[in-house]
Design a protein around this motif. Structure first.
Motif, PDB file in Angstrom:
ATOM      1  N   ARG A 118      34.016  -8.837  51.014  1.00 28.78           N
ATOM      2  CA  ARG A 118      33.920 -10.032  51.658  1.00 28.78           C
ATOM      3  C   ARG A 118      35.088  -9.899  52.799  1.00 28.78           C
ATOM      4  NH1 ARG A 118      33.927 -14.825  47.070  1.00 28.78           N
ATOM      5  NH2 ARG A 118      33.503 -15.910  49.019  1.00 28.78           N
ATOM      6  N   GLN A 119      34.145 -10.355  54.074  1.00 29.92           N
ATOM      7  CA  GLN A 119      35.072 -10.201  55.222  1.00 29.92           C
ATOM      8  C   GLN A 119      35.999 -11.721  55.261  1.00 29.92           C
ATOM      9  OE1 GLN A 119      34.742  -7.342  56.339  1.00 29.92           O
ATOM     10  NE2 GLN A 119      33.822  -7.730  58.623  1.00 29.92           N
ATOM     11  N   PRO A 120      37.042 -11.335  55.677  1.00 24.05           N
ATOM     12  CA  PRO A 120      38.101 -12.604  55.700  1.00 24.05           C
ATOM     13  C   PRO A 120      37.722 -13.863  56.627  1.00 24.05           C
ATOM     14  CG  PRO A 120      39.326 -10.846  56.808  1.00 24.05           C
ATOM     15  CD  PRO A 120      37.817 -10.304  56.343  1.00 24.05           C
ATOM     16  N   ARG A 121      36.999 -13.297  57.536  1.00 27.17           N
ATOM     17  CA  ARG A 121      36.424 -14.171  58.411  1.00 27.17           C
ATOM     18  C   ARG A 121      35.202 -13.867  59.116  1.00 27.17           C
ATOM     19  NH1 ARG A 121      40.679 -11.812  60.669  1.00 27.17           N
ATOM     20  NH2 ARG A 121      41.959 -13.409  59.916  1.00 27.17           N
ATOM     21  N   ASN A 122      34.394 -14.982  59.502  1.00 30.67           N
ATOM     22  CA  ASN A 122      33.119 -14.414  60.359  1.00 30.67           C
ATOM     23  C   ASN A 122      33.320 -13.731  61.520  1.00 30.67           C
ATOM     24  OD1 ASN A 122      30.795 -15.921  62.282  1.00 30.67           O
ATOM     25  ND2 ASN A 122      30.241 -14.520  60.523  1.00 30.67           N
ATOM     26  N   GLY A 123      33.142 -12.339  61.578  1.00 30.40           N
ATOM     27  CA  GLY A 123      33.238 -11.596  62.732  1.00 30.40           C
ATOM     28  C   GLY A 123      31.946 -11.064  63.209  1.00 30.40           C
ATOM     29  N   GLY A 124      30.792 -11.461  62.899  1.00 27.84           N
ATOM     30  CA  GLY A 124      29.718 -11.225  63.399  1.00 27.84           C
ATOM     31  C   GLY A 124      28.884  -9.730  62.510  1.00 27.84           C
ATOM     32  N   LYS A 125      27.549  -9.664  62.967  1.00 23.12           N
ATOM     33  CA  LYS A 125      26.831  -8.528  62.280  1.00 23.12           C
ATOM     34  C   LYS A 125      27.516  -7.283  62.296  1.00 23.12           C
ATOM     35  CE  LYS A 125      22.111  -6.803  61.632  1.00 23.12           C
ATOM     36  NZ  LYS A 125      20.661  -6.894  62.233  1.00 23.12           N
ATOM     37  N   THR A 126      27.919  -7.111  63.640  1.00 26.26           N
ATOM     38  CA  THR A 126      28.245  -5.500  63.961  1.00 26.26           C
ATOM     39  C   THR A 126      29.691  -5.068  63.062  1.00 26.26           C
ATOM     40  OG1 THR A 126      27.310  -5.893  66.207  1.00 26.26           O
ATOM     41  CG2 THR A 126      29.057  -3.794  65.783  1.00 26.26           C
ATOM     42  N   ALA A 127      30.572  -6.287  63.094  1.00 26.61           N
ATOM     43  CA  ALA A 127      31.764  -5.965  62.164  1.00 26.61           C
ATOM     44  C   ALA A 127      31.597  -5.779  60.885  1.00 26.61           C
ATOM     45  CB  ALA A 127      32.758  -6.942  62.447  1.00 26.61           C
ATOM     46  N   ALA A 128      30.397  -6.688  60.375  1.00 22.79           N
ATOM     47  CA  ALA A 128      30.108  -6.490  59.142  1.00 22.79           C
ATOM     48  C   ALA A 128      29.471  -5.328  58.452  1.00 22.79           C
ATOM     49  CB  ALA A 128      29.238  -7.691  58.614  1.00 22.79           C
ATOM     50  N   LEU A 129      28.518  -4.746  59.571  1.00 24.62           N
ATOM     51  CA  LEU A 129      27.857  -3.466  59.258  1.00 24.62           C
ATOM     52  C   LEU A 129      28.971  -2.292  59.413  1.00 24.62           C
ATOM     53  CD1 LEU A 129      24.684  -3.909  61.136  1.00 24.62           C
ATOM     54  CD2 LEU A 129      24.952  -3.290  58.611  1.00 24.62           C
ATOM     55  N   ALA A 130      30.096  -2.594  60.383  1.00 28.57           N
ATOM     56  CA  ALA A 130      31.209  -1.450  60.214  1.00 28.57           C
ATOM     57  C   ALA A 130      31.815  -1.290  58.961  1.00 28.57           C
ATOM     58  CB  ALA A 130      31.755  -1.795  61.577  1.00 28.57           C
ATOM     59  N   ARG A 131      31.999  -2.577  58.461  1.00 24.63           N
ATOM     60  CA  ARG A 131      32.635  -2.674  56.974  1.00 24.63           C
ATOM     61  C   ARG A 131      32.035  -1.866  56.061  1.00 24.63           C
ATOM     62  NH1 ARG A 131      35.701  -6.148  53.841  1.00 24.63           N
ATOM     63  NH2 ARG A 131      36.493  -5.189  51.913  1.00 24.63           N
ATOM     64  N   GLY A 132      30.779  -2.090  55.873  1.00 22.61           N
ATOM     65  CA  GLY A 132      30.010  -1.448  54.990  1.00 22.61           C
ATOM     66  C   GLY A 132      29.806   0.080  55.221  1.00 22.61           C
ATOM     67  N   LEU A 133      29.465   0.460  56.446  1.00 16.19           N
ATOM     68  CA  LEU A 133      29.481   1.894  56.604  1.00 16.19           C
ATOM     69  C   LEU A 133      30.696   2.459  56.392  1.00 16.19           C
ATOM     70  CD1 LEU A 133      27.961   1.376  60.136  1.00 16.19           C
ATOM     71  CD2 LEU A 133      26.810   2.916  58.376  1.00 16.19           C
ATOM     72  N   ALA A 134      31.952   1.941  56.398  1.00 15.35           N
ATOM     73  CA  ALA A 134      33.355   2.590  56.265  1.00 15.35           C
ATOM     74  C   ALA A 134      33.333   2.658  54.723  1.00 15.35           C
ATOM     75  CB  ALA A 134      34.538   1.813  56.795  1.00 15.35           C
ATOM     76  N   GLU A 135      32.677   1.840  53.874  1.00 16.60           N
ATOM     77  CA  GLU A 135      32.821   2.008  52.540  1.00 16.60           C
ATOM     78  C   GLU A 135      31.771   2.305  51.829  1.00 16.60           C
ATOM     79  OE1 GLU A 135      35.091  -0.827  50.331  1.00 16.60           O
ATOM     80  OE2 GLU A 135      36.049  -1.876  52.128  1.00 16.60           O
ATOM     81  N   ALA A 136      30.695   2.751  52.371  1.00 16.43           N
ATOM     82  CA  ALA A 136      29.806   3.469  51.837  1.00 16.43           C
ATOM     83  C   ALA A 136      29.809   5.079  51.428  1.00 16.43           C
ATOM     84  CB  ALA A 136      28.356   3.727  52.721  1.00 16.43           C
ATOM     85  N   THR A 137      29.171   5.339  50.421  1.00 15.30           N
ATOM     86  CA  THR A 137      29.542   6.891  49.766  1.00 15.30           C
ATOM     87  C   THR A 137      28.047   7.760  50.240  1.00 15.30           C
ATOM     88  OG1 THR A 137      28.590   6.176  47.609  1.00 15.30           O
ATOM     89  CG2 THR A 137      30.852   6.050  48.052  1.00 15.30           C
TER      90      THR A 137
END
Length: 226
Positions: A58-77
């Motif tokens: 969960r993102q703390p606020r709406n930051g846009g698709k790119t930021a959401a994908l960056a979060r997912g990529l950082a935590e992906a295995t």
């Protein structure tokens, strides 16, 4: 391709997220499925969390698709990632398997979907260069994780296009004639949908200028495998 992480960025997609997440979570070739809720105001996060096999971020606020994908990529295995938009209709496990196949078989480094309701021009040239459904090595984006959140909200696809062009990676385009992504006016209403479309185009042009985007299309068509 020993491991593939599916990343689904989602913002206010409560009516649609469950269908997409369930198909991904059931696919045997995906080692994990991550839904990144981008600060939704509806029940997107709660619905995604209720799908077995889905890991919710969960993102703390709406930051846009790119930021959401960056979060997912950082935590992906996974060594590879499958990117899916959250609003797809008609998606099945067979579609996911078809998108993975060219990369898993070594015929291409990246695969991109061509949905049935993609703009007519994209279907005529055989390439939707801003498709949100892709399979690619996660290593291509790892060096850019800190830069991604600084991009415009909808600048991700054209930024990624630049990376794959610079690397000269072969691209497989996979037709998805039975899969659609709803038009923004059907989700938000006419005027709000038009504003959303205008905002997306503006973000793309802020990431790369119009001439660069035209060159991307031409170069990606040359990199496309038959």
């Amino acid at each position: 391709m020993n491991t593939i992480t599916c990343i689904i960025p989602a913002y206010n997609e409560g009516p649609r997220i469950a269908a997409v997440a369930r198909v991904a979570a059931a696919h045997p070739l995906l080692s994990e499925v991550i839904v990144v809720d981008d600060g939704s105001h509806d029940d997107t996060a709660e619905i995604a969390a209720g799908v077995a096999g889905v890991r919710l971020l969960r993102q703390p606020r709406n930051g846009g698709k790119t930021a959401a994908l960056a979060r997912g990529l950082a935590e992906a295995t996974g060594a590879h990632v499958l990117l899916l938009d959250a609003d797809l209709t008609g998606l099945t496990e067979a579609h996911i398997g078809a998108l993975i196949a060219p990369v898993s078989q070594g015929r291409s480094a990246i695969s991109i979907s061509l949905r049935g309701n993609a703009p007519g021009l994209w279907r005529r040239i055989g390439l939707d260069y801003i498709s949100g459904e892709r399979v690619l090595p996660r290593s291509l984006l790892l060096p850019h994780l800190t830069h991604l959140p600084t991009l415009p909200a909808f600048g991700f696809e054209v930024f990624l296009n630049g990376l794959l062009i610079d690397a000269g990676l072969p691209i497989a385009v996979v037709p998805w004639p039975d899969v659609a992504s709803p038009m923004k006016h059907s989700k938000y209403g006419l005027w709000r949908g038009l504003r959303a479309d205008a905002g997306m185009i503006t973000d793309m042009l802020r990431t790369h200028g119009p001439l660069t985007l035209l060159r991307q299309i031409a170069t990606m068509r040359r990199l496309r495998i038959d």
